[in-house]
Design a protein around this motif. Structure first.
Motif, PDB file in Angstrom:
ATOM      1  N   ASP A  79     -64.284 124.724  25.670  1.00  0.00           N
ATOM      2  CA  ASP A  79     -64.141 124.679  26.951  1.00  0.00           C
ATOM      3  C   ASP A  79     -63.502 123.051  26.846  1.00  0.00           C
ATOM      4  O   ASP A  79     -63.511 122.265  27.894  1.00  0.00           O
ATOM      5  N   ASP A  80     -62.522 122.810  26.315  1.00  0.00           N
ATOM      6  CA  ASP A  80     -61.644 121.563  25.843  1.00  0.00           C
ATOM      7  C   ASP A  80     -60.383 121.626  26.623  1.00  0.00           C
ATOM      8  O   ASP A  80     -59.360 121.928  26.296  1.00  0.00           O
ATOM      9  N   ILE A  81     -60.599 121.575  27.976  1.00  0.00           N
ATOM     10  CA  ILE A  81     -59.529 121.483  28.811  1.00  0.00           C
ATOM     11  C   ILE A  81     -58.021 120.755  28.505  1.00  0.00           C
ATOM     12  O   ILE A  81     -56.712 121.317  28.530  1.00  0.00           O
ATOM     13  N   GLY A  82     -58.338 119.427  27.885  1.00  0.00           N
ATOM     14  CA  GLY A  82     -57.493 118.669  27.606  1.00  0.00           C
ATOM     15  C   GLY A  82     -56.711 119.496  26.088  1.00  0.00           C
ATOM     16  O   GLY A  82     -55.349 119.471  26.260  1.00  0.00           O
ATOM     17  N   LYS A  83     -57.431 119.826  25.153  1.00  0.00           N
ATOM     18  CA  LYS A  83     -56.569 120.632  24.085  1.00  0.00           C
ATOM     19  C   LYS A  83     -56.094 121.559  24.580  1.00  0.00           C
ATOM     20  O   LYS A  83     -54.822 122.292  24.168  1.00  0.00           O
ATOM     21  N   ILE A  84     -56.592 122.264  25.430  1.00  0.00           N
ATOM     22  CA  ILE A  84     -56.069 123.772  25.854  1.00  0.00           C
ATOM     23  C   ILE A  84     -54.677 123.290  26.555  1.00  0.00           C
ATOM     24  O   ILE A  84     -53.729 124.123  26.281  1.00  0.00           O
ATOM     25  N   ASN A  85     -54.544 122.449  27.395  1.00  0.00           N
ATOM     26  CA  ASN A  85     -53.564 122.084  27.998  1.00  0.00           C
ATOM     27  C   ASN A  85     -52.313 121.659  27.086  1.00  0.00           C
ATOM     28  O   ASN A  85     -51.001 122.001  27.269  1.00  0.00           O
TER      29      ASN A  85
END
Length: 176
Positions: A79-85
């Motif tokens: 759930d690492d939103i920054g990394k996903i982005n």
């Protein structure tokens, strides 16, 4: 498509019954219920599962993209939103397909080698260990090192790829 694949891979354990039909657990339970564990153990001494890796030019991504896809799956799992982005932006800056001469069998082999290194080398021992542990067989006494054999055959299909010629042709081979 890559995003959906990554989401599906990240949620695989949640949406699939890993102990259900077709799993090692189900196999062991069935043999135990049928009182055939000794027969299964004996059969595993000579049984072999061939795992053949092929890469049709329309079924694989360039090397950089494979790494990004793998990282994306891991970022989704945590759930690492920054990394996903960040990874989605990287995907947008990399080609989604191979073009021209990059589709020769040699390039397809390089992609399969990535899978061999990053998927098969971890998965095969894990499967073997789970199977042996489930059967209460000490790992060091397993009698069939050829239980799972990986074959390798990109370029052997001669499927009309315009970039494949006799100089590029490579026959299928197997790792023992």
């Amino acid at each position: 498509m890559v995003l959906f694949d990554s989401i599906e891979d990240a949620a695989y354990e949640k949406i699939n019954d890993l102990k259900g039909k077709g799993s090692i657990s189900a196999l062991i339970n069935r043999t135990d219920n049928d009182k055939k564990r000794p027969e299964l153990i004996e059969k595993l001494k000579t049984f072999s599962v061939p795992i053949n890796a092929y890469a049709h030019p329309t079924q694989f991504y360039p090397g950089k993209r494979i790494g990004i896809i793998t990282d994306l799956e891991n970022a989704i799992r945590t759930d690492d939103i920054g990394k996903i982005n960040s990874l989605l932006q990287q995907l947008g800056k990399n080609r989604t397909y191979r073009s021209g001469k990059s589709q020769v069998p040699t390039m397809r082999q390089l992609v399969l080698i990535w899978y061999l290194e990053n998927i098969f080398y971890q998965s095969i021992p894990d499967i073997m260990i789970r199977l042996l542990n489930s059967l209460e067989i000490p790992i060091h006494t397993g009698e069939n090192p050829g239980l799972m054999k990986v074959g390798f055959g990109p370029g052997g299909d001669r499927d009309g790829n315009p970039f494949v010629d006799l100089g590029d042709y490579s026959a299928s081979s197997s790792f023992d």
